[in-house]
Design an enzyme around this catalytic site. Structure first.
Site, PDB file in Angstrom:
ATOM      1  N   HIS A  19      -9.339   9.394   2.325  1.00 21.79           N
ATOM      2  CA  HIS A  19      -8.850   8.288   1.488  1.00 21.79           C
ATOM      3  C   HIS A  19      -9.010   8.717   0.036  1.00 21.79           C
ATOM      4  O   HIS A  19     -10.067   9.241  -0.344  1.00 21.79           O
ATOM      5  CB  HIS A  19      -9.660   7.025   1.771  1.00 21.79           C
ATOM      6  CG  HIS A  19      -9.002   5.775   1.268  1.00 21.79           C
ATOM      7  ND1 HIS A  19      -8.863   5.508  -0.073  1.00 21.79           N
ATOM      8  CD2 HIS A  19      -8.434   4.738   1.919  1.00 21.79           C
ATOM      9  CE1 HIS A  19      -8.240   4.341  -0.222  1.00 21.79           C
ATOM     10  NE2 HIS A  19      -7.964   3.857   0.980  1.00 21.79           N
ATOM     11  N   HIS A  39     -11.826   9.436   5.871  1.00 20.96           N
ATOM     12  CA  HIS A  39     -11.594   8.003   6.085  1.00 20.96           C
ATOM     13  C   HIS A  39     -11.134   7.673   7.504  1.00 20.96           C
ATOM     14  O   HIS A  39     -11.509   6.646   8.052  1.00 20.96           O
ATOM     15  CB  HIS A  39     -10.530   7.554   5.087  1.00 20.96           C
ATOM     16  CG  HIS A  39     -10.173   6.098   5.166  1.00 20.96           C
ATOM     17  ND1 HIS A  39     -11.094   5.100   4.899  1.00 20.96           N
ATOM     18  CD2 HIS A  39      -9.007   5.473   5.472  1.00 20.96           C
ATOM     19  CE1 HIS A  39     -10.496   3.922   5.033  1.00 20.96           C
ATOM     20  NE2 HIS A  39      -9.245   4.111   5.396  1.00 20.96           N
ATOM     21  N   ARG A  94      -1.116   8.851   1.408  1.00 25.21           N
ATOM     22  CA  ARG A  94      -2.504   9.204   1.108  1.00 25.21           C
ATOM     23  C   ARG A  94      -2.790  10.691   0.997  1.00 25.21           C
ATOM     24  O   ARG A  94      -3.610  11.105   0.185  1.00 25.21           O
ATOM     25  CB  ARG A  94      -3.358   8.693   2.258  1.00 25.21           C
ATOM     26  CG  ARG A  94      -4.046   7.476   1.911  1.00 25.21           C
ATOM     27  CD  ARG A  94      -4.792   6.954   3.054  1.00 25.21           C
ATOM     28  NE  ARG A  94      -4.672   5.508   2.919  1.00 25.21           N
ATOM     29  CZ  ARG A  94      -5.157   4.669   3.764  1.00 25.21           C
ATOM     30  NH1 ARG A  94      -5.770   5.090   4.833  1.00 25.21           N
ATOM     31  NH2 ARG A  94      -5.026   3.383   3.558  1.00 25.21           N
ATOM     32  N   ARG A 114      -1.801   9.171   8.858  1.00 30.92           N
ATOM     33  CA  ARG A 114      -1.601   7.745   9.168  1.00 30.92           C
ATOM     34  C   ARG A 114      -1.105   6.971   7.947  1.00 30.92           C
ATOM     35  O   ARG A 114      -1.649   7.115   6.848  1.00 30.92           O
ATOM     36  CB  ARG A 114      -2.922   7.130   9.625  1.00 30.92           C
ATOM     37  CG  ARG A 114      -2.863   5.640   9.789  1.00 30.92           C
ATOM     38  CD  ARG A 114      -4.149   5.096  10.337  1.00 30.92           C
ATOM     39  NE  ARG A 114      -5.243   5.171   9.414  1.00 30.92           N
ATOM     40  CZ  ARG A 114      -5.567   4.201   8.562  1.00 30.92           C
ATOM     41  NH1 ARG A 114      -4.859   3.085   8.516  1.00 30.92           N
ATOM     42  NH2 ARG A 114      -6.597   4.337   7.756  1.00 30.92           N
ATOM     43  N   GLU A 141       0.855  -1.195   0.000  1.00 27.75           N
ATOM     44  CA  GLU A 141       0.000   0.000   0.000  1.00 27.75           C
ATOM     45  C   GLU A 141       0.885   1.236   0.000  1.00 27.75           C
ATOM     46  O   GLU A 141       2.104   1.153   0.243  1.00 27.75           O
ATOM     47  CB  GLU A 141      -0.937  -0.017   1.205  1.00 27.75           C
ATOM     48  CG  GLU A 141      -2.008  -1.111   1.096  1.00 27.75           C
ATOM     49  CD  GLU A 141      -2.991  -1.137   2.246  1.00 27.75           C
ATOM     50  OE1 GLU A 141      -2.735  -0.482   3.268  1.00 27.75           O
ATOM     51  OE2 GLU A 141      -3.999  -1.831   2.128  1.00 27.75           O
TER      52      GLU A 141
HETATM   53  P1  FAD Z   1     -14.386   0.588  15.571  1.00 31.64           P
HETATM   54  O1  FAD Z   1     -14.073  -0.701  14.919  1.00 31.64           O
HETATM   55  O2  FAD Z   1     -14.904   1.682  14.704  1.00 31.64           O
HETATM   56  O3  FAD Z   1     -15.448   0.269  16.704  1.00 31.64           O
HETATM   57  C1  FAD Z   1     -16.066   1.302  17.425  1.00 31.64           C
HETATM   58  C2  FAD Z   1     -17.006   0.670  18.415  1.00 31.64           C
HETATM   59  O4  FAD Z   1     -17.436   1.661  19.338  1.00 31.64           O
HETATM   60  C3  FAD Z   1     -18.267   0.093  17.790  1.00 31.64           C
HETATM   61  O5  FAD Z   1     -18.565  -1.112  18.421  1.00 31.64           O
HETATM   62  C4  FAD Z   1     -19.326   1.132  18.139  1.00 31.64           C
HETATM   63  O6  FAD Z   1     -20.627   0.593  18.281  1.00 31.64           O
HETATM   64  C5  FAD Z   1     -18.829   1.572  19.490  1.00 31.64           C
HETATM   65  N1  FAD Z   1     -19.326   2.886  19.910  1.00 31.64           N
HETATM   66  C6  FAD Z   1     -19.115   4.097  19.347  1.00 31.64           C
HETATM   67  N2  FAD Z   1     -19.757   5.052  20.044  1.00 31.64           N
HETATM   68  C7  FAD Z   1     -20.378   4.422  21.064  1.00 31.64           C
HETATM   69  C8  FAD Z   1     -21.221   4.841  22.115  1.00 31.64           C
HETATM   70  N3  FAD Z   1     -21.585   6.124  22.269  1.00 31.64           N
HETATM   71  N4  FAD Z   1     -21.698   3.916  22.973  1.00 31.64           N
HETATM   72  C9  FAD Z   1     -21.390   2.601  22.841  1.00 31.64           C
HETATM   73  N5  FAD Z   1     -20.589   2.151  21.868  1.00 31.64           N
HETATM   74  C10 FAD Z   1     -20.102   3.047  20.985  1.00 31.64           C
HETATM   75  N6  FAD Z   1      -7.296   0.200   8.902  1.00 31.64           N
HETATM   76  C11 FAD Z   1      -6.297  -0.668   8.650  1.00 31.64           C
HETATM   77  O7  FAD Z   1      -5.347  -0.764   9.441  1.00 31.64           O
HETATM   78  N7  FAD Z   1      -6.343  -1.456   7.535  1.00 31.64           N
HETATM   79  C12 FAD Z   1      -7.368  -1.397   6.639  1.00 31.64           C
HETATM   80  O8  FAD Z   1      -7.371  -2.126   5.662  1.00 31.64           O
HETATM   81  C13 FAD Z   1      -8.413  -0.481   6.871  1.00 31.64           C
HETATM   82  N8  FAD Z   1      -9.447  -0.355   6.001  1.00 31.64           N
HETATM   83  C14 FAD Z   1     -10.492   0.472   6.322  1.00 31.64           C
HETATM   84  C15 FAD Z   1     -11.615   0.520   5.459  1.00 31.64           C
HETATM   85  C16 FAD Z   1     -12.694   1.310   5.789  1.00 31.64           C
HETATM   86  C17 FAD Z   1     -13.894   1.360   4.878  1.00 31.64           C
HETATM   87  C18 FAD Z   1     -12.667   2.081   6.977  1.00 31.64           C
HETATM   88  C19 FAD Z   1     -13.834   2.957   7.356  1.00 31.64           C
HETATM   89  C20 FAD Z   1     -11.569   2.051   7.809  1.00 31.64           C
HETATM   90  C21 FAD Z   1     -10.475   1.247   7.483  1.00 31.64           C
HETATM   91  N9  FAD Z   1      -9.361   1.179   8.326  1.00 31.64           N
HETATM   92  C22 FAD Z   1      -8.349   0.308   8.046  1.00 31.64           C
HETATM   93  C23 FAD Z   1      -9.360   1.867   9.620  1.00 31.64           C
HETATM   94  C24 FAD Z   1      -9.735   0.860  10.704  1.00 31.64           C
HETATM   95  O9  FAD Z   1     -10.750   0.010  10.218  1.00 31.64           O
HETATM   96  C25 FAD Z   1     -10.224   1.538  11.963  1.00 31.64           C
HETATM   97  O10 FAD Z   1      -9.348   2.563  12.341  1.00 31.64           O
HETATM   98  C26 FAD Z   1     -10.317   0.538  13.106  1.00 31.64           C
HETATM   99  O11 FAD Z   1     -11.115  -0.558  12.723  1.00 31.64           O
HETATM  100  C27 FAD Z   1     -10.912   1.203  14.330  1.00 31.64           C
HETATM  101  O12 FAD Z   1     -11.169   0.207  15.292  1.00 31.64           O
HETATM  102  P2  FAD Z   1     -11.707   0.625  16.709  1.00 31.64           P
HETATM  103  O13 FAD Z   1     -11.799  -0.623  17.493  1.00 31.64           O
HETATM  104  O14 FAD Z   1     -10.923   1.754  17.231  1.00 31.64           O
HETATM  105  O15 FAD Z   1     -13.174   1.205  16.402  1.00 31.64           O
HETATM  106  C1  SIN Z   2      -7.498   0.448   2.345  1.00 35.03           C
HETATM  107  O1  SIN Z   2      -7.721  -0.747   2.194  1.00 35.03           O
HETATM  108  O2  SIN Z   2      -7.195   1.221   1.437  1.00 35.03           O
HETATM  109  C2  SIN Z   2      -7.618   1.002   3.706  1.00 35.03           C
HETATM  110  C3  SIN Z   2      -6.363   0.772   4.414  1.00 35.03           C
HETATM  111  C4  SIN Z   2      -6.294   1.664   5.599  1.00 35.03           C
HETATM  112  O3  SIN Z   2      -7.157   2.504   5.814  1.00 35.03           O
HETATM  113  O4  SIN Z   2      -5.314   1.517   6.335  1.00 35.03           O
END
Ligand code: FAD
Ligand code: SIN
Length: 528
Positions: free
Chosen positions: A238, A346, A285, A381, A114
């Protein structure tokens, strides 16, 4: 009001929250709250994969350098080293939980590439890595009798010393008040330690790849409780979100550019990224998103093209089965034609300040994942470093809580939620209208290219809407939509304040009024 006492409360059921819960459950009774379904966070939507040094010839130093270069030098080197060095073990742990990472032809892992990475470094499960990770973590959590998963429970505010039956101003966090989406009633959850793992704030913007619930709730709750928040101006866009009038937030993974996809002008097919950066489509990015934005504005386009159709069809389908199938449903055959794409919000690089143990400023409150500013990402990031951060800091917070358990006092008696002076809302339109208005002006005035004048326009609107929302919040019974609106305006205010405070362009923060990068890289830290 129902009251529930646990050892630890984890708010959020994505990669960060579930990792923390699984680690803690070896000794403690843990409740994991999710605002919607357990799989509804960004984690399940991740496509590309997880970065780790696994290729022969790759080194930790190289992963650290790539992360610091993408982050425009604002990263905390100690944090970067800590995360990078813990990455291979985090991947092993996920594999042992059953994540079916793709294997290479002769190697244990198939590593994709990437932007910003100088090596093949991304482990993945086809182009739907997040879904596989989320399912494996959920299986492990559900099978553990010490973990209670509580979906549809929207946290409203952290419980601190001022909510005690005897007032204490020490800022200690004892749990959370949350509204049960099914009953509409507010419950109290108390614990010795609370972990915020609520993800990012992408939905502050009109166009975002993030799910509906990414409204910055954890950042707003921590800020209101008295924790410092940092680097909120660094909102990552993104470069390649599908441009489609019906499907507005479907990501086209950066791995597609890693495997040879090219960005072209729809007018004459010109491949334009080499005009902007020698790394072309694999520049970090912020650079790619700005180049696309520039071409769209210069030529008055709706989108640019991402084209991988020059590769063999079998290669494309093997590497990107989910994207291929989804776009076929929408009438685009990526083996034969280019994909219309635009940049979209993103990732939230800033957040609640934490140290290497996941501790926030407030005793009893930890945080992990996208809700935090840990020092890993700096001003931008690096791709696929964020799931990694969730695993490393989810585990770090759990370890610190376990080691210091005896120093964490049990919760004192806490006051019940007071609804005696509020009534049911009679004007839902206010919530819907203000939600749309915030996302629109943040997109228009606090986007990829900024100016002081545009930021000031946004600041005026934040002040106006804040007054309106606070009045509404004070008079009406809380609903999940109202909680989110209150948090969105809080977070929008933090983003605008941080952006105005930075008098330079660095990484994701690019302003026409201060185009140069200052010699010293300094975090923006806001103190409540
Ligand atoms: P999340 O997985 O977003 O979980 C948040 C949790 O908090 C959820 O359960 C939600 O219900 C809960 N929550 C929020 N507010 C409240 C509230 N008020 N009360 C109770 N619960 C609440 N990163 C990578 O490293 N590689 C990738 O390939 C990648 N691809 C991505 C593709 C997309 C489309 C997106 C959007 C992001 C991508 N990212 C990627 C970024 C990565 O997915 C996220 O940064 C990461 O998953 C965040 O995880 P988290 O556990 O911090 O939060
Ligand atoms: C992607 O698959 O392009 C997302 C990867 C990331 O957000 O780190």
């Amino acid at each position: 009001m129902a009251e529930h006492a646990y050892d630890v409360i984890v708010i959020g059921s994505g990669a960060a929250g579930l990792t923390a819960a699984i680690n803690l459950a070896e000794r403690f009774r843990v409740a994991v709250l999710a605002k919607g379904g357990i799989s509804d966070g960004s984690t399940a939507w991740a496509q590309g994969g997880i970065a780790a040094v696994l290729e022969p010839g790759d080194t930790f130093e190289s992963h650290v350098e790539d992360t610091m270069i993408a982050g425009a030098g604002l990263n905390n080197r100690r944090t970067v080293e800590y995360v990078v060095e813990n990455a291979p073990a985090a991947i092993e742990r996920l594999a042992s939980l059953g994540v079916p990472f793709n294997a290479g032809e002769s190697d244990r892992w198939h590593l994709t590439r990437e932007g910003g990475h100088s090596h093949r470094r991304i482990v993945h499960v086809d182009d739907a890595t997040g879904w596989a990770v989320q399912q494996a973590l959920e299986r492990a959590a559900a099978a553990n009798p010490n973990i209670t998963l509580i979906p549809h429970m929207a946290a409203i505010d952290l419980v601190t010393g001022r909510h005690g039956q005897r007032y204490s101003g020490d800022g200690h966090v004892w749990g959370v008040y949350a509204v049960n989406r099914q009953t509409g009633l507010v419950d109290l959850f108390t614990a010795r330690a609370t972990i915020l793992a609520t993800g990012g704030a992408g939905r502050t913007y009109l166009y975002s790849t993030a799910p509906r619930g990414a409204t910055g709730d954890g950042i707003a709750m921590a800020w209101r409780a008295g924790a410092r928040v940092s680097n909120m101006e660094f909102m990552q866009f993104h470069p390649t979100c599908l441009y489609n009038l019906e499907v507005k937030n479907f990501l086209i993974t950066e791995a597609m550019r890693g495997e040879g996809g090219q960005l072209k002008l729809p007018t004459d097919g010109h491949r334009f990224m080499p005009d902007f950066d020698p790394r072309a489509e694999l520049a970090p990015r912020d650079i790619v998103a700005r180049a696309i934005d520039h071409e769209i504005k210069r030529l008055g386009l709706d989108y640019v093209h991402l084209d991988i159709s020059h590769k063999p069809a079998e290669f494309i389908i093997e590497h990107f089965p989910t994207i291929h199938a989804r776009l076929l449903e929408l009438g685009i055959d990526i083996t034969r034609e280019p994909i219309p794409v635009v940049p979209a919000q993103h990732y939230t690089c800033g957040g609640v300040l934490v140290d290497l143990k996941g501790r926030t400023d407030l005793p009893g409150l930890y945080a992990a994942g996208e809700v935090t500013q840990s020092g890993l990402h700096g001003a931008n990031r690096l791709a696929s470093n964020s799931l990694l951060e969730c695993f490393v800091f989810g585990a770090a917070a759990a370890t610190h809580i376990a080691r210091h358990w005896d120093e964490l006092p049990p919760a004192p008696p806490i006051r019940a939620w007071d609804e005696s002076r509020v009534s049911d809302s009679d004007e839902e339109v206010v919530v819907q209208h203000n939600w749309r208005e915030i996302r629109r002006f943040m997109w228009d005035f606090v986007g990829i290219v900024r100016t002081t004048k545009r930021l000031e326009r946004a600041q005026h609107r934040v002040a106006l809407l804040r007054r309106e929302v606070e009045e509404y919040y004070g008079n009406f019974r809380v609903t999940p939509d109202l909680i989110e609106l209150r948090n969105l305006i809080e977070v929008a205010g933090l983003i605008v304040r941080s952006a105005l405070a930075r008098k330079e362009s660095r990484g994701l923060h690019y302003t026409l009024d201060y185009p140069d990068t200052l010699p010293d890289a300094v975090d923006t830290i806001l103190t409540p």
